[in-house]
Design a protein around this motif. Structure first.
Motif, PDB file in Angstrom:
ATOM      1  N   SER A 439       0.813  -1.218   0.000  1.00  0.00           N
ATOM      2  CA  SER A 439       0.000   0.000   0.000  1.00  0.00           C
ATOM      3  C   SER A 439       0.842   1.263   0.000  1.00  0.00           C
ATOM      4  O   SER A 439       0.308   2.352   0.177  1.00  0.00           O
ATOM      5  CB  SER A 439      -0.921   0.006   1.226  1.00  0.00           C
ATOM      6  OG  SER A 439      -0.149   0.032   2.409  1.00  0.00           O
ATOM      7  N   SER A 440       2.150   1.140  -0.164  1.00  0.00           N
ATOM      8  CA  SER A 440       3.019   2.317  -0.128  1.00  0.00           C
ATOM      9  C   SER A 440       3.414   2.731  -1.547  1.00  0.00           C
ATOM     10  O   SER A 440       3.278   1.973  -2.496  1.00  0.00           O
ATOM     11  CB  SER A 440       4.273   2.030   0.696  1.00  0.00           C
ATOM     12  OG  SER A 440       5.066   1.073   0.038  1.00  0.00           O
ATOM     13  N   LYS A 441       3.895   3.984  -1.651  1.00  0.00           N
ATOM     14  CA  LYS A 441       4.402   4.466  -2.926  1.00  0.00           C
ATOM     15  C   LYS A 441       5.724   5.164  -2.689  1.00  0.00           C
ATOM     16  O   LYS A 441       6.112   5.453  -1.543  1.00  0.00           O
ATOM     17  CB  LYS A 441       3.396   5.406  -3.575  1.00  0.00           C
ATOM     18  CG  LYS A 441       3.166   6.689  -2.804  1.00  0.00           C
ATOM     19  CD  LYS A 441       2.180   7.604  -3.529  1.00  0.00           C
ATOM     20  CE  LYS A 441       2.737   8.088  -4.846  1.00  0.00           C
ATOM     21  NZ  LYS A 441       1.842   9.042  -5.541  1.00  0.00           N
ATOM     22  N   THR A 442       6.451   5.473  -3.747  1.00  0.00           N
ATOM     23  CA  THR A 442       7.761   6.110  -3.644  1.00  0.00           C
ATOM     24  C   THR A 442       7.688   7.530  -4.208  1.00  0.00           C
ATOM     25  O   THR A 442       7.095   7.757  -5.263  1.00  0.00           O
ATOM     26  CB  THR A 442       8.824   5.309  -4.418  1.00  0.00           C
ATOM     27  OG1 THR A 442       8.910   4.006  -3.861  1.00  0.00           O
ATOM     28  CG2 THR A 442      10.187   5.987  -4.317  1.00  0.00           C
ATOM     29  N   TYR A 443       8.293   8.475  -3.473  1.00  0.00           N
ATOM     30  CA  TYR A 443       8.355   9.856  -3.932  1.00  0.00           C
ATOM     31  C   TYR A 443       9.821  10.232  -4.136  1.00  0.00           C
ATOM     32  O   TYR A 443      10.662   9.981  -3.267  1.00  0.00           O
ATOM     33  CB  TYR A 443       7.716  10.805  -2.910  1.00  0.00           C
ATOM     34  CG  TYR A 443       7.802  12.255  -3.316  1.00  0.00           C
ATOM     35  CD1 TYR A 443       6.879  12.817  -4.189  1.00  0.00           C
ATOM     36  CD2 TYR A 443       8.838  13.072  -2.848  1.00  0.00           C
ATOM     37  CE1 TYR A 443       6.955  14.158  -4.573  1.00  0.00           C
ATOM     38  CE2 TYR A 443       8.930  14.408  -3.227  1.00  0.00           C
ATOM     39  CZ  TYR A 443       7.991  14.940  -4.098  1.00  0.00           C
ATOM     40  OH  TYR A 443       8.085  16.247  -4.492  1.00  0.00           O
ATOM     41  N   THR A 444      10.130  10.842  -5.284  1.00  0.00           N
ATOM     42  CA  THR A 444      11.492  11.287  -5.582  1.00  0.00           C
ATOM     43  C   THR A 444      11.648  12.756  -5.220  1.00  0.00           C
ATOM     44  O   THR A 444      10.898  13.612  -5.701  1.00  0.00           O
ATOM     45  CB  THR A 444      11.816  11.097  -7.071  1.00  0.00           C
ATOM     46  OG1 THR A 444      11.639   9.722  -7.418  1.00  0.00           O
ATOM     47  CG2 THR A 444      13.267  11.494  -7.355  1.00  0.00           C
ATOM     48  N   VAL A 445      12.601  13.057  -4.346  1.00  0.00           N
ATOM     49  CA  VAL A 445      12.821  14.417  -3.868  1.00  0.00           C
ATOM     50  C   VAL A 445      13.296  15.313  -5.005  1.00  0.00           C
ATOM     51  O   VAL A 445      14.208  14.953  -5.754  1.00  0.00           O
ATOM     52  CB  VAL A 445      13.852  14.431  -2.721  1.00  0.00           C
ATOM     53  CG1 VAL A 445      14.144  15.875  -2.278  1.00  0.00           C
ATOM     54  CG2 VAL A 445      13.350  13.614  -1.539  1.00  0.00           C
ATOM     55  N   LYS A 446      12.676  16.498  -5.116  1.00  0.00           N
ATOM     56  CA  LYS A 446      13.036  17.469  -6.148  1.00  0.00           C
ATOM     57  C   LYS A 446      13.783  18.647  -5.518  1.00  0.00           C
ATOM     58  O   LYS A 446      13.752  18.852  -4.307  1.00  0.00           O
ATOM     59  CB  LYS A 446      11.778  17.966  -6.866  1.00  0.00           C
ATOM     60  CG  LYS A 446      10.955  16.862  -7.525  1.00  0.00           C
ATOM     61  CD  LYS A 446       9.701  17.449  -8.144  1.00  0.00           C
ATOM     62  CE  LYS A 446       8.882  16.375  -8.843  1.00  0.00           C
ATOM     63  NZ  LYS A 446       8.421  15.315  -7.914  1.00  0.00           N
ATOM     64  N   GLN A 447      14.446  19.414  -6.360  1.00  0.00           N
ATOM     65  CA  GLN A 447      15.149  20.606  -5.889  1.00  0.00           C
ATOM     66  C   GLN A 447      14.173  21.551  -5.190  1.00  0.00           C
ATOM     67  O   GLN A 447      13.108  21.859  -5.717  1.00  0.00           O
ATOM     68  CB  GLN A 447      15.812  21.324  -7.068  1.00  0.00           C
ATOM     69  CG  GLN A 447      16.672  22.517  -6.669  1.00  0.00           C
ATOM     70  CD  GLN A 447      17.957  22.087  -5.977  1.00  0.00           C
ATOM     71  OE1 GLN A 447      18.535  21.074  -6.332  1.00  0.00           O
ATOM     72  NE2 GLN A 447      18.390  22.863  -4.998  1.00  0.00           N
ATOM     73  N   PRO A 479      18.143  16.256  -3.630  1.00  0.00           N
ATOM     74  CA  PRO A 479      17.405  15.957  -4.863  1.00  0.00           C
ATOM     75  C   PRO A 479      17.757  14.555  -5.366  1.00  0.00           C
ATOM     76  O   PRO A 479      18.919  14.161  -5.372  1.00  0.00           O
ATOM     77  CB  PRO A 479      17.875  17.041  -5.836  1.00  0.00           C
ATOM     78  CG  PRO A 479      18.278  18.181  -4.949  1.00  0.00           C
ATOM     79  CD  PRO A 479      18.872  17.537  -3.731  1.00  0.00           C
ATOM     80  N   GLY A 480      16.731  13.813  -5.766  1.00  0.00           N
ATOM     81  CA  GLY A 480      16.942  12.453  -6.236  1.00  0.00           C
ATOM     82  C   GLY A 480      16.732  11.402  -5.169  1.00  0.00           C
ATOM     83  O   GLY A 480      16.612  10.202  -5.483  1.00  0.00           O
ATOM     84  N   MET A 481      16.689  11.785  -3.915  1.00  0.00           N
ATOM     85  CA  MET A 481      16.469  10.834  -2.822  1.00  0.00           C
ATOM     86  C   MET A 481      15.080  10.206  -2.961  1.00  0.00           C
ATOM     87  O   MET A 481      14.114  10.879  -3.302  1.00  0.00           O
ATOM     88  CB  MET A 481      16.600  11.541  -1.473  1.00  0.00           C
ATOM     89  CG  MET A 481      16.392  10.650  -0.260  1.00  0.00           C
ATOM     90  SD  MET A 481      16.375  11.598   1.298  1.00  0.00           S
ATOM     91  CE  MET A 481      18.050  12.194   1.354  1.00  0.00           C
ATOM     92  N   LYS A 482      14.972   8.905  -2.694  1.00  0.00           N
ATOM     93  CA  LYS A 482      13.698   8.188  -2.776  1.00  0.00           C
ATOM     94  C   LYS A 482      13.081   8.085  -1.381  1.00  0.00           C
ATOM     95  O   LYS A 482      13.737   7.601  -0.446  1.00  0.00           O
ATOM     96  CB  LYS A 482      13.903   6.797  -3.355  1.00  0.00           C
ATOM     97  CG  LYS A 482      14.560   6.762  -4.730  1.00  0.00           C
ATOM     98  CD  LYS A 482      13.667   7.322  -5.822  1.00  0.00           C
ATOM     99  CE  LYS A 482      14.321   7.167  -7.200  1.00  0.00           C
ATOM    100  NZ  LYS A 482      13.471   7.737  -8.273  1.00  0.00           N
TER     101      LYS A 482
END
Length: 488
Positions: A439-447, A479-482
């Motif tokens: 039930s989880s999702k992944t978010y990619t950190v942006k600048q 930035p780019g961290m998951k």
């Protein structure tokens, strides 16, 4: 003879009695009993023993026998030539004498590391000092006085209570219109305190018509300087009356001149200034519209709490209050100004929600059995400890009754971690399992992302949820961290 002068500081009219500059020694003699001079003497003599760096400087200077010492790295002829150049471009009397030579050589030998640190800090503080001094027609070299007074520490506090870059006592700050309350101490505000220092130095110059004597009077009070002039037979050159001044002032002015020399000829002596954390022009201010803490600003702008504390030293509890008819400002790096302005409404809503929560009973994980007793180690500071336990600097200060950010090695702190320490591994495993489920999702950190801005993208998700799911203790993101985000 006296006259009334008005000075405008931050829109306030400061009216006080000042004394006209005089040059006749018989007239100067009468100044020793002037009421204003005596009042200022009393306050300034208290402050004389107060500043952070002067204690050390005074011991060094006052114990010297003032005999020339031969340091091969700085020949006397070279020093004389450089002092002559410096003397030509400043209104201070920087003429060569053996006393000054000995102090300069002592500083060069024993204060290289501290001077390099101060040179780095000066890139931030000196531009604002120069701007204020220029407004009052004060020599720009007076900026070096702040080094002797406080070592460029805006929260420097002496054992008798003198505070700030210019080391004002509580009564002096109030007298000149500085706000000193439970939340705010404008003696630590670099710009406002510098304006007051400029007002006072201007008055001293009106009295003596000489910047060396004004400097000596800043240290020991104008009454002591006028007495020294009288006892010397009417001389008005600092070096001619020096032996009649209080012993502390006899070391104070040479310390100031030696500091000026070292800064002005730092390159010739091979000094390598530390890289400044900020340049003044790289920061800007925003007027706050609601009570907010530096912790909340850090969380919503992604600016480290230590940087915010450096830029906003006048807020004693790291809380910027909102009071009708008063203006309080938040100083931020220019790179964060846009983030704050563009999200101002949401940031204040977040701050209000945080304050509302604090009015409720403490949650279960703040109970006594989850309490940690932490022993301060070398290299520790409040921000570091707060990140370790996932709490805020302001919370540690509240739990321990701390009024400043200063810690001492061996000090014991009471901390209530966000999760009980005994259950840390269990909680981490549980959170990890939850975040790693289907039930989880992944978010990619942006600048430009912060934990707070990311939490706003997912209804029902808090900053602490994201920390727990990803084993994050602070606010630093790249930035780019998951990041794993669990769905509700």
């Amino acid at each position: 003879m006296s006259k009334t002068t008005d000075s405008i500081v931050d829109g306030k009219k400061l009216q006080s009695t000042s004394i006209q500059a005089v040059i006749d020694s018989t007239q100067i003699q009468s100044l020793q009993d002037h009421e204003l001079a005596l009042q200022i003497d009393e306050k300034w003599l208290e402050e004389l023993y107060s500043n952070t760096l002067f204690d050390t400087i005074y011991k060094t200077v006052s114990e010297l026998d003032y005999k020339p010492v031969d340091y091969p790295e700085l020949p006397t002829d070279t020093l004389k030539a450089r002092l002559a150049k410096l003397n030509a471009r400043t209104p201070f009397n920087v003429e060569y004498n053996p006393s000054l030579e000995n102090v300069i050589k002592n500083f060069l030998k024993n204060r290289r590391t501290s001077m390099e640190r101060l040179m780095g800090l000066s890139h931030y503080y000196f531009p604002m000092f120069e701007s204020e001094f220029d407004n009052f027609n004060i020599p720009l070299e007076m900026k070096y006085l702040s080094i002797v007074e406080s070592a460029l520490k805006p929260r420097a506090k002496s054992r008798v209570g003198a505070t700030g870059l210019w080391q004002f006592m509580f009564a002096t700050g109030k007298q000149y219109g500085l706000d000193v309350s439970s939340y705010v101490d404008e003696r630590s505000d670099p710009i406002k305190s510098t304006k007051i220092a400029a007002v006072y130095l201007s008055k001293l110059y009106e009295i003596f018509g000489d910047w060396d004597l004004a400097l000596a009077a800043y240290n020991s009070g104008p009454g002591n300087v006028t007495k020294a002039i009288r006892r010397s037979g009417g001389y008005q050159n600092y070096w001619n009356i020096r032996h009649n001044l209080p012993r502390e002032t006899a070391g104070y002015v040479p310390a100031f001149l030696a500091t000026m020399y070292i800064f002005e000829f730092a390159k010739e002596h091979g000094f390598q200034p530390e890289k400044p954390q900020f340049h003044y022009v790289e920061t800007d201010t925003i007027r706050v519209k609601q009570t907010i803490t530096l912790d909340q600003v850090a969380e919503t702008t992604n600016v480290p709490i230590e940087e915010l504390q450096f830029l906003n030293p006048s807020y004693k509890l790291d809380i910027i209050p909102f009071i009708e008819d008063k203006a309080y400002y938040l100083r931020l790096p220019r790179t964060a100004i846009g983030t704050f302005v563009n999200n101002e409404e949401q940031i204040y809503a977040f701050a209000k929600a945080e304050f509302d929560k604090r009015e409720k009973p403490l949650p279960q994980f703040f109970e006594a059995e989850s309490r940690v007793r932490y022993r301060v180690r070398s290299g520790d500071y409040l921000g570091k400890i707060a990140r370790k336990y996932g709490v805020r600097v302001s919370q540690i200060k509240q739990w321990n009754g701390l009024r400043s950010n200063n810690l001492r090695i061996g000090q014991r702190l009471t901390i209530y971690p966000r999760r009980p320490v005994v259950n840390t591994s269990v909680a981490s495993n549980s959170n990890a399992s939850q975040a790693s489920s289907s039930s989880s999702k992944t978010y990619t950190v942006k600048q430009g992302d912060s934990l707070w801005s990311i939490s706003r993208k997912f209804p029902g998700v808090s900053v602490q949820n994201i920390r727990d799911w990803n084993d994050i203790s602070g606010n630093n993101l790249k930035p780019g961290m998951k990041l794993k985000i669990a769905k509700g």
